[in-house]
Every structure is written in C-alpha cells, then in structure tokens.
Design a protein around this motif. Structure first.
Motif, PDB file in Angstrom:
ATOM      1  N   GLY A 367       0.983  -1.186   0.099  1.00 35.84           N
ATOM      2  CA  GLY A 367       0.245   0.140   0.019  1.00 35.84           C
ATOM      3  C   GLY A 367       0.297   1.555   0.108  1.00 35.84           C
ATOM      4  O   GLY A 367      -0.002   2.413   0.736  1.00 35.84           O
ATOM      5  N   MET A 368       1.803   1.434  -0.852  1.00 37.90           N
ATOM      6  CA  MET A 368       2.474   2.385  -0.844  1.00 37.90           C
ATOM      7  C   MET A 368       3.301   2.717  -2.249  1.00 37.90           C
ATOM      8  O   MET A 368       3.028   2.633  -3.160  1.00 37.90           O
ATOM      9  CB  MET A 368       3.882   1.744  -0.415  1.00 37.90           C
ATOM     10  CG  MET A 368       5.351   2.697  -0.060  1.00 37.90           C
ATOM     11  SD  MET A 368       7.088   2.172   0.190  1.00 37.90           S
ATOM     12  CE  MET A 368       6.534   1.073   1.905  1.00 37.90           C
ATOM     13  N   HIS A 369       3.016   4.269  -2.003  1.00 37.82           N
ATOM     14  CA  HIS A 369       3.516   5.291  -3.572  1.00 37.82           C
ATOM     15  C   HIS A 369       4.821   4.611  -3.809  1.00 37.82           C
ATOM     16  O   HIS A 369       5.640   4.280  -3.221  1.00 37.82           O
ATOM     17  CB  HIS A 369       3.387   6.046  -3.026  1.00 37.82           C
ATOM     18  CG  HIS A 369       2.151   7.362  -2.429  1.00 37.82           C
ATOM     19  ND1 HIS A 369       1.581   7.045  -1.371  1.00 37.82           N
ATOM     20  CD2 HIS A 369       1.662   8.254  -3.706  1.00 37.82           C
ATOM     21  CE1 HIS A 369       0.357   7.539  -1.486  1.00 37.82           C
ATOM     22  NE2 HIS A 369       0.127   8.529  -2.905  1.00 37.82           N
ATOM     23  N   ALA A 370       4.635   4.649  -5.643  1.00 39.15           N
ATOM     24  CA  ALA A 370       6.776   4.297  -5.792  1.00 39.15           C
ATOM     25  C   ALA A 370       6.315   4.744  -7.065  1.00 39.15           C
ATOM     26  O   ALA A 370       5.560   4.963  -7.634  1.00 39.15           O
ATOM     27  CB  ALA A 370       6.490   2.195  -6.477  1.00 39.15           C
ATOM     28  N   LEU A 371       7.502   4.569  -7.396  1.00 35.20           N
ATOM     29  CA  LEU A 371       7.770   5.048  -9.070  1.00 35.20           C
ATOM     30  C   LEU A 371       9.052   4.169  -9.383  1.00 35.20           C
ATOM     31  O   LEU A 371      10.028   3.833  -8.181  1.00 35.20           O
ATOM     32  CB  LEU A 371       7.893   6.668  -9.022  1.00 35.20           C
ATOM     33  CG  LEU A 371       9.330   7.457  -8.603  1.00 35.20           C
ATOM     34  CD1 LEU A 371       9.277   8.163  -9.683  1.00 35.20           C
ATOM     35  CD2 LEU A 371       8.704   8.088  -7.514  1.00 35.20           C
ATOM     36  N   ARG A 372       9.204   4.785 -10.865  1.00 33.14           N
ATOM     37  CA  ARG A 372      10.669   3.884 -11.106  1.00 33.14           C
ATOM     38  C   ARG A 372      11.701   4.876 -12.716  1.00 33.14           C
ATOM     39  O   ARG A 372      10.504   5.239 -13.125  1.00 33.14           O
ATOM     40  CB  ARG A 372      10.415   2.894 -11.954  1.00 33.14           C
ATOM     41  CG  ARG A 372      11.737   2.266 -12.697  1.00 33.14           C
ATOM     42  CD  ARG A 372      11.504   0.724 -13.281  1.00 33.14           C
ATOM     43  NE  ARG A 372      11.744  -0.434 -12.882  1.00 33.14           N
ATOM     44  CZ  ARG A 372      10.660  -1.211 -13.010  1.00 33.14           C
ATOM     45  NH1 ARG A 372       9.754  -2.054 -14.271  1.00 33.14           N
ATOM     46  NH2 ARG A 372      10.715  -2.418 -12.271  1.00 33.14           N
ATOM     47  N   VAL A 373      12.375   5.703 -12.190  1.00 31.57           N
ATOM     48  CA  VAL A 373      12.990   6.180 -12.813  1.00 31.57           C
ATOM     49  C   VAL A 373      14.927   5.738 -13.306  1.00 31.57           C
ATOM     50  O   VAL A 373      15.534   4.537 -13.163  1.00 31.57           O
ATOM     51  CB  VAL A 373      13.883   7.143 -11.774  1.00 31.57           C
ATOM     52  CG1 VAL A 373      14.666   6.495 -10.967  1.00 31.57           C
ATOM     53  CG2 VAL A 373      14.750   8.031 -12.328  1.00 31.57           C
ATOM     54  N   ASP A 374      14.563   6.312 -14.645  1.00 29.91           N
ATOM     55  CA  ASP A 374      16.373   6.093 -15.390  1.00 29.91           C
ATOM     56  C   ASP A 374      17.724   6.703 -13.728  1.00 29.91           C
ATOM     57  O   ASP A 374      17.423   7.640 -14.128  1.00 29.91           O
ATOM     58  CB  ASP A 374      16.734   7.111 -16.253  1.00 29.91           C
ATOM     59  CG  ASP A 374      17.075   6.567 -17.177  1.00 29.91           C
ATOM     60  OD1 ASP A 374      19.125   6.167 -16.413  1.00 29.91           O
ATOM     61  OD2 ASP A 374      17.796   7.053 -18.741  1.00 29.91           O
ATOM     62  N   GLY A 375      18.117   5.626 -13.759  1.00 29.71           N
ATOM     63  CA  GLY A 375      19.495   6.137 -12.814  1.00 29.71           C
ATOM     64  C   GLY A 375      20.369   6.857 -12.867  1.00 29.71           C
ATOM     65  O   GLY A 375      21.445   6.974 -12.888  1.00 29.71           O
ATOM     66  N   ASN A 376      20.622   6.715 -14.777  1.00 32.69           N
ATOM     67  CA  ASN A 376      21.911   6.737 -15.461  1.00 32.69           C
ATOM     68  C   ASN A 376      21.024   8.781 -16.339  1.00 32.69           C
ATOM     69  O   ASN A 376      22.503   9.070 -16.822  1.00 32.69           O
ATOM     70  CB  ASN A 376      22.135   6.589 -16.599  1.00 32.69           C
ATOM     71  CG  ASN A 376      22.353   5.389 -15.802  1.00 32.69           C
ATOM     72  OD1 ASN A 376      22.888   5.270 -14.689  1.00 32.69           O
ATOM     73  ND2 ASN A 376      23.624   4.360 -16.563  1.00 32.69           N
ATOM     74  N   ASP A 377      20.299   9.502 -15.507  1.00 30.94           N
ATOM     75  CA  ASP A 377      19.689  10.477 -15.936  1.00 30.94           C
ATOM     76  C   ASP A 377      19.544  11.511 -14.958  1.00 30.94           C
ATOM     77  O   ASP A 377      18.159  11.571 -13.427  1.00 30.94           O
ATOM     78  CB  ASP A 377      18.439  10.175 -16.561  1.00 30.94           C
ATOM     79  CG  ASP A 377      17.681  11.498 -17.276  1.00 30.94           C
ATOM     80  OD1 ASP A 377      18.180  12.490 -16.791  1.00 30.94           O
ATOM     81  OD2 ASP A 377      16.611  11.591 -17.720  1.00 30.94           O
ATOM     82  N   VAL A 378      20.362  11.819 -15.097  1.00 28.55           N
ATOM     83  CA  VAL A 378      20.657  13.180 -13.324  1.00 28.55           C
ATOM     84  C   VAL A 378      19.400  14.272 -12.863  1.00 28.55           C
ATOM     85  O   VAL A 378      18.564  13.881 -12.205  1.00 28.55           O
ATOM     86  CB  VAL A 378      21.944  13.581 -13.226  1.00 28.55           C
ATOM     87  CG1 VAL A 378      21.497  14.019 -14.268  1.00 28.55           C
ATOM     88  CG2 VAL A 378      22.395  14.261 -11.440  1.00 28.55           C
ATOM     89  N   LEU A 379      18.902  14.323 -14.325  1.00 26.49           N
ATOM     90  CA  LEU A 379      17.280  15.076 -14.073  1.00 26.49           C
ATOM     91  C   LEU A 379      16.540  14.156 -13.575  1.00 26.49           C
ATOM     92  O   LEU A 379      15.705  14.960 -12.869  1.00 26.49           O
ATOM     93  CB  LEU A 379      17.540  16.201 -15.553  1.00 26.49           C
ATOM     94  CG  LEU A 379      18.308  17.068 -16.087  1.00 26.49           C
ATOM     95  CD1 LEU A 379      17.667  17.343 -17.396  1.00 26.49           C
ATOM     96  CD2 LEU A 379      19.100  18.538 -15.252  1.00 26.49           C
ATOM     97  N   ALA A 380      16.100  13.192 -14.207  1.00 23.59           N
ATOM     98  CA  ALA A 380      14.986  12.255 -13.989  1.00 23.59           C
ATOM     99  C   ALA A 380      14.982  12.047 -12.508  1.00 23.59           C
ATOM    100  O   ALA A 380      13.889  11.922 -12.300  1.00 23.59           O
ATOM    101  CB  ALA A 380      15.041  11.106 -15.133  1.00 23.59           C
TER     102      ALA A 380
END
Length: 521
Positions: A367-380
């Motif tokens: 029951g938790m908020h989450a997201l996935r991000v490109d770890g090689n994109d510093v702005l993302a």
C-alpha cells in the motif's frame, strides 16, 4: 399468513434445488409420502427437495394441482404457495387450490441479489470486489512499470518531458560533484591496488543516482546509506580530506579508525554512519522517519523533514527490507526508500535474484506510493526524488523509488566482475549509457559547458584528490584511548582495566608499537 404443514418421509431421497426465474419447485416421489413429520413455518410455503430423479416427469400442471397418492409420478408444488390452516396435515390428497387464490406475502419474495463488494477485515473503504470468473493471474498479465526519463542518452530532452527548474549554477555544481566523485573513485581504487589503503568501493556508473537524489533533498533530511552513496555525502559538503582521512583511519577520521574504509558518517551533515551488513539501515530509517513525524507534527509542510534510505536491489532480498516497508506503510512514516538497481548483487545478476518486475512492483502490496526512474539520467532522478519527497512531507507517507542503473566497476576491490559478466557489456554501459556523458551533452546544448571547461575541471579535481590522499596518508593513527571511548559516558572499571593492560603491553614491546607510524596498529 401461515404455511400448510406437510407430512412426509424421505427414505432414500436427498435434497436438490432447481431454480428457474426465482421459483423453487419441489419434486417428490408419491411413493415416499405415506408417513411424515408434522411441522409448519408461518409466512412461507413449505419446501421439499429431492435429489432423486422422478420416474415420470410431471406434465404441465398448475402449481397447486393435486395428484392422486397412487400416481407413480411426482407432485409439483410451488415453494411459495401459502397454506390456509396452521397445523393441518397433508397426506397427499389435499384439497385443490390455485396459486391465484392468495398472493404470497412480500416477506417470502426474495428477489435475486448479488453482492458486488465484500467488506472484509483490512479491505479498502469501497470493499473488495467479487467475481464469478475463476482466473489464476499470471505475473505476465500485470503492466510493466515504466521508467521515468527526461534525457535521452545523447543528451536530447525527450518529447513531452518536463525539465526540472534548475538554474545554471546548480546544474554546474551537480556536474562538478559527479566529476569529483569519478576522480576520487579512480585514484582511491588505484591506491588500494598499491596497498596504501585496505579496501575500497567505487560508484562508477551510478553518479547520477547520488547527485540527483541529494540535490532534491533538504540538507537537514537524514540519510541512511548502504556503502555506495559517497556522492550524496560529497554534495552535502564532505571534503576530499574527510573522505581520505576515513579511508586511512588516521587521527582526523571522524570514526576514530574503528570502521573499515568507505564507512563514512557525520552528524553535522545528517548522514548516519554506514554499516556493513546488508539492509540493517532500512528498518532504522523507518524508526527515524517515524520519530521525525512526531517531532515535526506541528510544522508546516515546507519545514517538515523526511528520511531517505539507500540500498541496492540485492538488499531488497533481505527480510529487513520487507519488514521495514510494511512498518513504514502501516505507520505512514515519511521515508523515501531509494533502491539502486544496478544489475548485480556482487556476482548475482538480477534475473537470478528474484522473479517479477524488479523491486518497484512490490510497493502496491504494501500500500505504498512508488515510481521507477532512469538512474543514469540525473535530471530524471532529481525530478523523481523531488516528487517523492513532496509525498513524504505533505502526505506523511513513504515512497519507494527504484533507480535503474548499472555498476560499471567491480563490486569492490575484493571482486573481479569479469568472472561473471562480459567486457562488452561493461564497455556498453561505460560508453553509451554513461550518466556524465549524457548530462554534459545536455549542458553543452544549453551553452552552459564547453570542452575547455571539461579539461580544466578534470585536471583540477584529479590534483585535488591526489593532494588529499597524500595528506591523509602521513597523518598518525588515533591514540589507543580511542579504542575505549564513546561507548559509555563514564568509562567502567572493566574497560579501564583493559586499557591499562594494553598500555603495559605496548610499553613492554616499544619496538613493535611505534606511535604515529601506523605499524602494529
């Protein structure tokens, strides 16, 4: 209203229900109605059911048509036909009665209803939906979590992407920190290979996860890291001399030489000292976040803090990870879980660590908020952590962020990664997917960076790291008294005895233990 009592014997007959348009019909063998049981139920017609098939299926009759007792067929009665007299017997020769002579009571008319949701313990406010479709859900049926990205690998902004509102000074500082971290990793790694320090872990390929996340936080937000987050500490102002002092365990080491290299920590920068065992920091982060929640309860959202906890995808296989996320969700602790999914837990690739869609897919189960991000994109990474922090401080809830990246270097100086992965794989990620290369290309496109800036910065950082290394190397080790300090407020008798014994031993063998040289320590 009342029901006619029915006397019956069911010898080898069982019960069966036949439904058609809300009416329930009774099939009884006439031969089975010679002896019976008296009973009545006011308000409803009597229901007699049989699993025994009837020898001669009944022809079309009215629902109350009487059938002679010697009829080898069966009697068909409506289950809702009301009776006339309470307690009157029924022997198979009841007086004829039409269903239209008396309407069934409303209490006996049960319209077919189906519940759409169930209010089970722990269910959401709207309940849990029911289904009549039996289906075993396969993991492949779930939608794969997308990876949030702002910059393409060549530095171009993706179509529709929102670039974070960062001014040129902040952007240059972010890139400066990434270059410094890369220079420190290269020189300190070589120093270990030369035998000058005992151990080291590089962050090559993961610089964007450090700087992007650190820049999105407030300086007062506590950090509980694993052991590959040196860039977070560097962004907050930890100097090259402090990094070098810790790796050499000299007298200026904030840990007083009690920890192995790269186990940094400083209360001044709200960075908890790193601990070697995997995942132990994750439940600690939840406790710290819950404490902060209580302390900051009266503050505005702008003044509230959150805790950020770093760990790798390998640590997500530890039991502490699951316990911590469950505690954080149920306690609604403002903690940002930052998972660096760099592809390998030492030598174990991701595909052998777990099945399923990475680590982020576990968040809904808690029951938790989450997201996935490109770890090689510093702005993302910056944008993702900024948004996650807002959820933490404004809603008081935890968030899980999974950063997809790649560990270009070996796991540590005790590892040879070429034994479990190919050189071509490493070169691909170190070249095309390099986070510094991508960030620099975007800066150059905006006119914020040039080749001259690049050469000058890298030369300056290389020399700064070398000078810090040389200064730290010649500093003496902490005194022996440091071994017995900082555990108790007042040193107890048994520690005083141990300290005195150690001093006697050193004085007895002065040539072996030379103060300040590091030999014998």
């Amino acid at each position: 209203m009342y029901c006619r009592p029915l006397r019956y014997i069911l010898s080898q007959h069982a019960f069966a229900i036949q439904s058609q348009r809300g009416l329930r019909r009774l099939n009884l063998s006439a031969a089975g109605m010679q002896h019976g049981h008296r009973g009545s139920r006011p308000g409803c017609g009597r229901r007699l059911l049989s699993l025994q098939p009837t020898p001669n299926p009944p022809q079309s009759r009215s629902t109350a048509e009487a059938v002679p007792a010697d009829d080898p067929g069966s009697i068909e009665l409506s289950s809702t036909v009301p009776s006339e007299h309470e307690g009157e017997g029924f022997d198979g020769t009841a007086s004829q009665r039409t269903a239209s002579s008396a309407a069934p009571p409303q209490s006996c008319v049960l319209p077919p209803t189906e519940a759409s949701h169930g209010d089970f313990p722990g269910a959401p406010p709207e309940g849990i939906p029911f289904t009549s479709s039996l289906h075993v859900v396969a993991p492949e049926e779930h939608v794969v979590w997308p990876v949030y990205r702002v910059l393409e690998t060549d530095g171009r902004v993706r179509s529709g992407a929102l670039v974070p509102d960062l001014d040129q000074a902040v952007v240059r500082r972010m890139y400066h920190t990434m270059v410094r971290l890369q220079a420190m990793d290269t020189i300190f790694y070589n120093a270990q290979r030369q035998g000058r320090i005992s151990f080291y872990i590089t962050c090559t390929g993961e610089e964007a996860t450090h700087v992007g996340s650190a820049a999105a936080l407030r300086p007062e937000d506590p950090v509980l890291a694993q052991y590959r987050e040196g860039g977070v500490l560097m962004w907050r102002g930890f100097t090259l001399d402090q990094f070098a002092d810790q790796c050499f365990s000299n007298r200026d080491d904030l840990g007083k030489g009690r920890q192995m290299p790269i186990h940094y920590g400083t209360a001044a920068l709200h960075f908890q000292t790193i601990s070697s065992p995997l995942a132990t920091q994750i439940p600690h982060a939840v406790g710290a976040a819950y404490g902060i929640k209580l302390e900051d309860a009266s503050k505005s959202a702008e003044d509230k803090r959150c805790v950020i906890c770093f760990f790798g995808e390998g640590a997500a296989s530890e039991g502490d990870f699951h316990a911590a996320l469950n505690f954080a969700a149920t306690l609604q602790a403002p903690v940002l879980f930052f998972c660096r999914n760099n592809g390998y837990a030492i030598s174990t690739p991701v595909k052998e660590q777990f099945r399923g869609d990475g680590v982020v897919s576990r968040a809904p189960g808690y029951g938790m908020h989450a997201l996935r991000v490109d770890g090689n994109d510093v702005l993302a990474v910056y944008h993702a952590c900024q948004a996650a922090r807002e959820v933490c401080v404004r809603e008081g809830k935890p968030v899980l962020v999974e950063a997809i990246t790649y560990r270009v270097g070996h796991h540590s100086t005790s590892d040879d990664s070429t034994r479990y992965r190919s050189l071509s794989e490493i070169k691909q990620w170190h070249g095309q997917e390099d986070p510094l290369r991508r960030f620099r290309a975007w800066m150059e496109g905006k006119g914020w960076w040039s080749d001259e800036d690049e050469v000058q910065l890298r030369d300056e950082e290389r020399m700064a790291v070398l000078r810090a290394l040389e200064r730290a190397e010649v500093k003496p080790k902490p005194g022996m008294e440091a071994l017995f300090e900082d555990v108790y407020r007042e040193k107890p008798w048994h520690l005083r005895e141990q300290e005195a014994g150690l001093r006697d031993h050193v004085e007895k063998y002065p040539d072996v233990y030379k103060e300040g040289t590091g030999k014998g320590h």
